[in-house]
Design a protein around this motif. Structure first.
Motif, PDB file in Angstrom:
ATOM      1  N   LEU A 108       0.831  -1.210   0.000  1.00 54.66           N
ATOM      2  CA  LEU A 108       0.000   0.000   0.000  1.00 54.66           C
ATOM      3  C   LEU A 108       0.860   1.252   0.000  1.00 54.66           C
ATOM      4  O   LEU A 108       0.552   2.226  -0.692  1.00 54.66           O
ATOM      5  N   ALA A 109       1.944   1.244   0.747  1.00 54.54           N
ATOM      6  CA  ALA A 109       2.848   2.400   0.782  1.00 54.54           C
ATOM      7  C   ALA A 109       3.460   2.636  -0.601  1.00 54.54           C
ATOM      8  O   ALA A 109       3.576   3.784  -1.052  1.00 54.54           O
ATOM      9  N   ARG A 110       3.841   1.551  -1.297  1.00 55.92           N
ATOM     10  CA  ARG A 110       4.408   1.700  -2.648  1.00 55.92           C
ATOM     11  C   ARG A 110       3.366   2.251  -3.613  1.00 55.92           C
ATOM     12  O   ARG A 110       3.673   3.101  -4.450  1.00 55.92           O
ATOM     13  N   ILE A 111       2.145   1.769  -3.501  1.00 54.58           N
ATOM     14  CA  ILE A 111       1.071   2.250  -4.371  1.00 54.58           C
ATOM     15  C   ILE A 111       0.809   3.730  -4.121  1.00 54.58           C
ATOM     16  O   ILE A 111       0.672   4.522  -5.058  1.00 54.58           O
ATOM     17  N   GLU A 112       0.746   4.124  -2.853  1.00 54.02           N
ATOM     18  CA  GLU A 112       0.506   5.535  -2.522  1.00 54.02           C
ATOM     19  C   GLU A 112       1.642   6.413  -3.023  1.00 54.02           C
ATOM     20  O   GLU A 112       1.402   7.507  -3.542  1.00 54.02           O
ATOM     21  N   ALA A 113       2.874   5.945  -2.891  1.00 51.82           N
ATOM     22  CA  ALA A 113       4.028   6.727  -3.368  1.00 51.82           C
ATOM     23  C   ALA A 113       3.983   6.875  -4.889  1.00 51.82           C
ATOM     24  O   ALA A 113       4.248   7.958  -5.425  1.00 51.82           O
ATOM     25  N   ALA A 114       3.653   5.806  -5.580  1.00 52.34           N
ATOM     26  CA  ALA A 114       3.564   5.865  -7.042  1.00 52.34           C
ATOM     27  C   ALA A 114       2.448   6.808  -7.483  1.00 52.34           C
ATOM     28  O   ALA A 114       2.610   7.572  -8.441  1.00 52.34           O
TER      29      ALA A 114
END
Length: 61
Positions: free
Chosen positions: A16-22
């Motif tokens: 989820l953190a990677r998705i939000e950052a992207a």
């Protein structure tokens, strides 16, 4: 999902953190592109206006 392991929950949180950052980067990139486009459009309009003014002044009567 009460039997989910802590490791699985950590992987989900990391994903989820990677998705939000992207998503944030993509929004920033789109905004930067809009600003560059607006700047370029303004410069082109100015150049066309200057050319038009030159052509109008130098047209033989």
């Amino acid at each position: 999902m009460s039997d989910a392991s802590p490791a699985a929950l950590e992987r989900i949180d990391a994903a989820l953190a990677r998705i939000e950052a992207a998503a944030a980067k993509r929004a920033f990139d789109a905004d930067a592109l809009r600003r560059r486009h607006a700047t370029l459009r303004e410069k082109v309009e100015d150049a066309i206006g200057a050319l038009d003014a030159l052509m109008t002044r130098e047209t033989p009567d």
